[in-house]
Write a protein that holds these residues in place. Structure first.
Motif, short mmCIF file in Angstrom:
data_model
loop_
_atom_site.label_atom_id
_atom_site.label_comp_id
_atom_site.label_asym_id
_atom_site.label_seq_id
_atom_site.Cartn_x
_atom_site.Cartn_y
_atom_site.Cartn_z
N GLY A 10 0.83 -1.13 -0.16
CA GLY A 10 -0.22 0.37 -0.30
C GLY A 10 1.14 1.62 0.26
O GLY A 10 1.80 0.93 0.06
N LYS A 11 0.45 2.40 -0.45
CA LYS A 11 0.83 3.91 -0.59
C LYS A 11 1.67 3.97 1.07
O LYS A 11 2.49 5.07 0.94
CB LYS A 11 -0.01 4.90 -0.58
CG LYS A 11 -1.55 5.11 -0.47
CD LYS A 11 -2.32 5.78 -0.38
CE LYS A 11 -3.13 6.13 0.35
NZ LYS A 11 -3.76 7.63 -0.25
N ASP A 12 1.47 3.66 2.17
CA ASP A 12 1.27 4.23 3.04
C ASP A 12 2.86 3.36 3.84
O ASP A 12 4.07 3.87 4.24
CB ASP A 12 0.16 3.47 4.70
CG ASP A 12 -0.99 4.65 4.25
OD1 ASP A 12 -0.07 6.23 3.84
OD2 ASP A 12 -1.81 4.64 4.74
N ASP A 13 3.37 2.19 2.79
CA ASP A 13 4.62 1.53 3.36
C ASP A 13 5.70 2.85 3.31
O ASP A 13 6.15 3.01 2.24
CB ASP A 13 4.54 0.15 2.35
CG ASP A 13 5.84 -0.29 2.61
OD1 ASP A 13 5.95 -0.62 4.06
OD2 ASP A 13 7.07 -0.65 2.46
N ALA A 14 6.56 2.34 4.13
CA ALA A 14 7.77 3.50 4.46
C ALA A 14 8.80 2.81 4.36
O ALA A 14 8.76 1.80 4.91
CB ALA A 14 8.09 4.92 5.23
N GLY A 15 9.79 2.93 3.23
CA GLY A 15 11.36 2.72 4.49
C GLY A 15 12.12 3.12 5.69
O GLY A 15 11.42 4.05 5.90
N MET A 16 13.23 1.94 6.06
CA MET A 16 13.07 2.04 7.19
C MET A 16 14.31 3.08 7.26
O MET A 16 14.78 3.50 7.11
CB MET A 16 14.07 0.97 7.63
CG MET A 16 12.84 0.02 8.25
SD MET A 16 13.20 -1.42 8.72
CE MET A 16 14.05 -2.34 7.17
N GLU A 17 14.20 3.89 8.37
CA GLU A 17 15.19 5.36 8.58
C GLU A 17 15.90 4.57 9.60
O GLU A 17 16.37 6.11 10.04
CB GLU A 17 13.99 6.45 8.21
CG GLU A 17 13.32 6.48 6.96
CD GLU A 17 12.94 8.30 6.81
OE1 GLU A 17 13.12 9.18 7.34
OE2 GLU A 17 11.79 8.32 6.52
N TRP A 18 16.47 4.43 10.45
CA TRP A 18 16.93 4.29 11.66
C TRP A 18 18.37 3.87 11.49
O TRP A 18 18.84 3.14 10.35
CB TRP A 18 16.28 2.81 12.45
CG TRP A 18 16.21 1.38 12.15
CD1 TRP A 18 14.55 1.17 11.74
CD2 TRP A 18 17.01 0.49 11.70
NE1 TRP A 18 15.16 -0.09 11.28
CE2 TRP A 18 16.14 -0.72 11.04
CE3 TRP A 18 18.61 0.18 12.11
CZ2 TRP A 18 16.82 -1.98 10.56
CZ3 TRP A 18 19.77 -0.62 11.23
CH2 TRP A 18 18.46 -1.79 11.22
#
Length: 424
Positions: free
Chosen positions: A382-390
């Motif tokens: 879905g469009k709300d999936d984001a890549g990890m940014e830690w």
């Protein structure tokens, strides 16, 4: 080069530290428990975590598994089976918010003396002339160390080792393993070979009971999941986001190359830069533009760039930053380039369940992101999936490994996950 403590020299070009590194691979290793991504498994499939442990604290929706680690530490907790988990919410609105990444520990106590009666010699029978029955073959114990290992312990357990297919008379793969009984685990029955366990056991100090401190009087504590009655059931698999790619884990001790010392030719004279030369100002300007912690972090990882996990029970984390909330916890104990994780000094909050101090056990590092997100696009998130940014996820655990006193009962504990987010 960043400072570090050397435990032993491999040769003049490399130095081995006390940290064990984990590496992700599609190749199947002997340990069938530890892995990145995929779906989690439990010590007892009949006792999954409380349902609320599945959810992100920001959006209250189920999260995806980042890591499952076989966490047995027989030198420290001789009768405890342990597993560690890290879950993360992939949804963009939850990114960089507290509670979007959570860490858990599952622990179950087993009984080392459960077969003592079986080991007692039988009384002589009247039919002394009859041939004696062949003595029972010794049973094998559970893979008793982190990342899987087998050892033979005579008739310690009433159950055969479900993890081993080797004959009982074969020598142990791990000569350092402490005997531990088998369990009712439903993990795969493939054989295990020595990998993470022997390295961790050699590098980890023995637990000093006097060093396990309790929280100050009046410190907050809460009920354990098993003491609060029926739990919300763990959600059905269909409720979770699509899993990250599954990778097996292998491990090795951290080895770093030693820098060569530059030699100054005999015919060259070095003169100090005068005060008006701008040397001090240039140095201050350079250092002010760089995060010292990040430079040390990236330099250390560059020695072994494919590492995804750093493990050292009761060790020290490698900090991504000194200036964020997590970094400030540890940087107060920073001296001569080494961060000392001392919970009594406020580095990690104490265990909310039993009040004991928490200690560092492991951390995920950025290469885990590139492995987990490999092939992530197009999986229907879905469009709300984001890549990890830690930048790193630091896990602190209860120093007492608190668990239900009832044998073979799995206890679930949420542990401290200190997330240092990627610099923007």
């Amino acid at each position: 080069m960043d400072p570090y403590d050397s435990d032993s020299s491999l040769d003049e070009d490399f130095t081995e530290t006390s940290v064990t590194l984990g590496y992700a691979s599609e190749e199947q290793y002997d340990d069938k428990i530890s892995h990145l991504g995929g779906w989690p498994t439990w010590i007892d499939e009949k006792t999954p975590p409380p349902g609320e442990f599945a959810n992100c604290k920001v959006c209250n929706n189920p999260m995806a598994l980042l890591l499952e680690l076989h966490g047995d530490l027989p030198d420290h907790f001789s009768i405890n089976e342990r597993r560690l988990y890290i879950f993360g919410c992939p949804r963009k609105p939850c990114n960089r918010k507290p509670g979007s990444i959570r860490a858990y520990r599952a622990t179950r106590k087993v009984n080392l003396d459960s077969t003592q009666e079986e080991q007692k010699p039988e009384k002589a029978k009247p039919e002394a002339t009859k041939p004696e029955k062949e003595a029972p073959k010794p049973k094998q114990d559970l893979g008793a160390s982190l990342f899987g290992v087998t050892s033979l312990v005579g008739s310690v357990s009433a159950n055969t080792n479900p993890f081993s297919t080797k004959p009982a008379s074969s020598p142990s793969d791990n000569p350092f393993a402490t005997p531990k009984p088998a369990s009712n685990s439903t993990a795969p029955t493939d054989g295990l070979a020595a990998s993470f366990a022997d390295k961790v056991r050699l590098s980890s100090p023995e637990t000093d009971p006097t060093a396990i401190k309790s929280s100050p009087p009046g410190a907050a504590s809460k009920q354990t999941p098993e003491s609060t009655g029926p739990q919300t059931p763990w959600p059905a698999q269909s409720a979770f986001p699509a899993p990250y790619k599954y990778f097996y884990l292998d491990a090795d001790m951290e080895a770093m190359s030693n820098p060569s010392t530059p030699q100054v030719p005999e015919n060259v004279t070095l003169e100090p830069m005068d005060e008006d030369g701008g040397g001090a100002d240039l140095k201050d300007t350079f250092e002010s533009e760089l995060d010292k912690a990040f430079m040390k972090f990236s330099t250390r990882l560059a020695h072994n760039p494919e590492q995804v996990l750093r493990y050292e029970f009761r060790g020290s984390p490698l900090l991504y930053s000194y200036s964020d909330q997590v970094g400030k916890r540890f940087h107060a104990g920073h001296a001569a380039g080494k961060v000392t994780t001392v919970s009594a000094g406020g580095s990690i909050p104490p265990c909310e369940y039993c009040g004991a101090e928490r200690v560092f056990e492991m951390q995920l590092v950025p290469h885990a992101i590139s492995m987990l997100e490999e092939g992530r696009e197009g999986v229907g998130l879905g469009k709300d999936d984001a890549g990890m940014e830690w930048g790193t996820i630091i896990v602190g655990v209860c120093a007492k490994d608190c668990a239900p006193e009832e044998l073979y009962k799995v206890g679930w504990r949420e542990e401290w996950a200190g997330v240092q987010w990627e610099s923007q």
